[in-house]
Design a protein around this motif. Structure first.
Motif, short mmCIF file in Angstrom:
data_model
loop_
_atom_site.label_atom_id
_atom_site.label_comp_id
_atom_site.label_asym_id
_atom_site.label_seq_id
_atom_site.Cartn_x
_atom_site.Cartn_y
_atom_site.Cartn_z
N PRO A 135 1.24 -1.15 -0.28
CA PRO A 135 -0.02 0.27 0.29
C PRO A 135 0.08 0.90 0.08
N ALA A 180 0.53 3.89 -3.03
CA ALA A 180 0.48 5.65 -2.35
C ALA A 180 1.31 5.69 -3.29
N ALA A 199 1.95 6.50 -6.79
CA ALA A 199 0.71 7.49 -7.31
C ALA A 199 1.14 8.76 -6.69
N LEU A 202 -3.42 3.90 -14.29
CA LEU A 202 -3.33 2.69 -13.12
C LEU A 202 -2.48 1.31 -13.31
N LEU A 239 -3.02 -3.78 -7.80
CA LEU A 239 -3.80 -2.08 -7.37
C LEU A 239 -4.29 -2.68 -6.67
N TYR A 240 -5.27 -3.34 -7.37
CA TYR A 240 -7.10 -3.17 -7.04
C TYR A 240 -7.27 -3.91 -5.73
N PHE A 267 -6.30 -1.42 -3.38
CA PHE A 267 -7.43 0.14 -3.50
C PHE A 267 -8.64 -0.10 -4.09
N LYS A 308 -9.54 3.99 -8.29
CA LYS A 308 -8.57 5.01 -8.64
C LYS A 308 -9.24 6.47 -7.75
N LEU A 366 -7.98 5.94 -4.28
CA LEU A 366 -5.91 6.19 -4.82
C LEU A 366 -5.92 7.24 -4.10
#
Lengths: 216, 216
Positions: free
Chosen positions: B17, B21, B24, B38, B52-53, B56, B59, B62
């Motif tokens: 995570p 982050a 991102a 993404l 990623l999913y 989070f 989007k 996130l």
DNA sequence: TTAATAACTGACTGGTCAGTAATTTAGTAA
DNA sequence: TTACTAAATTACTGACCAGTCAGTTATTAA
């Protein structure tokens, strides 16, 4: 049906580009470039998307046009002040800064600052153009106004780059803020005391001699 | 084939995570929220989009996480200063401002300012959260530091809102600039003289008494 | 009036990307 | 080793939107 319906399909070749650019500017500022739909731009300008493409080659071209047209030659006016007010550096700087706020910061043009900051990464070439054609030129103007004051012994001699940032960034940030945080910060209008306080602060920092407490 | 190939398919549930982050945040700052893919975020974090999913929901989630985690409780530290330095308002303000630059403005967290300014329009609820949880709180802190100085007769009494903007906006703008115009402005590092000049300007503007020219 | 032209429209297309689901593989405990 | 579980991947889908184009309507010239 409705007799008062807005007139559709007007032919107004001359007015379209400016209207489309204005619509695009406001939407780019609100939503960002990527999140703005061309259908929406066209709708806000009162035309269809097809019409948009009669005047602009692509979404990128529209962005570029919005930035470049917004650059307007306001500089002549500001740069003229440099000549006419050489003898009063404090007033010169005050009028330049107040002028920027009145003509740029507080108007739609102020939104271009926020837009350029947001999108510089995605449009390096437009950013560079804007940097060279607007930012550098404007900062040079501020720097020269300050330098005149230093020459005349009115202002203290400090690092030019630092000084012009300290002087200008509050106004610039104000303009940027206005165009992004308006949703949160209620009624973002400056108090009447803003400019007097602003100038008082700035000039106390710049002046070579301490303020005369007029003791004869 | 290549024996030195990077290890694929590691299982690192704990670290993901934060890594996602961070990836991102940097991409949102570079390209904006809408223009960030993404797949790219996942790639920069060294995983696939599916991963990623796992961490989070969407989007938008996130984005929200990136902003909210960045808020970190740096405030305790700053607010503690208010107590320990009540007797020296000038030093208090100086340390708060320098502290903000060292801990926020000059670091990755500074990018959150640029990001929030760019995306506030598209995320009104996140903007409001950030406004209330960070901006208001920070500005209140600055305002109180200034008010202490006024109470003690060290600073002149002016409009608080205006003063704290004039004091803070140069630093804030510096952080925003750094994260957007880096492509144009070469090597955006502050000169050594920046903070001395900055504080000298600010405090000359704030101080109640003119600078003593030490004449015994 | 009518014909010719130029401004304008909106349905359509092809590519892109957020989000999903089926499958693979790493780690672990028996 | 083997069986199990959960982390991670890959291939897919459906919505969305930049950009196009065939057709429509306003304007002007004859």
């Amino acid at each position: 049906m409705s007799p008062l319906e807005v007139v559709r399909r007007q032919r107004r070749k001359e007015a379209r580009p400016a209207e489309l650019a204005a619509a695009a500017l406001s939407l780019f500022i609100e939503k960002g470039f990527a999140a703005t739909r061309l259908d929406e731009v066209a709708a806000r300008a009162g035309v269809s998307k097809g019409t948009l493409y009669l005047y602009f080659d692509s979404k990128d071209a529209l962005f570029k046009a919005v930035i470049e047209e917004g650059v307007v030659p306001l500089f002549e006016e500001f740069e003229a002040k440099l000549e006419t007010l050489r003898d009063d550096p404090e007033r010169l700087l005050r009028e330049i800064l107040q002028g920027w706020w009145d003509k740029v910061g507080s108007t739609d043009l102020g939104g271009i600052c926020k837009l350029m900051i947001s999108e510089a990464g995605n449009f390096p070439e437009v950013a560079r153009y804007h940097h060279d054609a607007v930012i550098v030129r404007w900062m040079a103007l501020l720097g020269r106004a300050y330098a005149i004051g230093v020459e005349r012994g009115v202002f203290r001699d400090m690092d030019v780059e630092t000084v012009r940032q300290l002087v200008f960034f509050p106004l610039l940030m104000q303009a940027v803020w206005k165009n992004s945080m308006s949703c949160c910060d209620e009624t973002r209008s400056l108090p009447d005391s803003y400019f007097p306080t602003y100038f008082e602060m700035i000039f106390r920092g710049l002046r070579a001699a301490p303020v005369q407490e007029s003791r004869p």
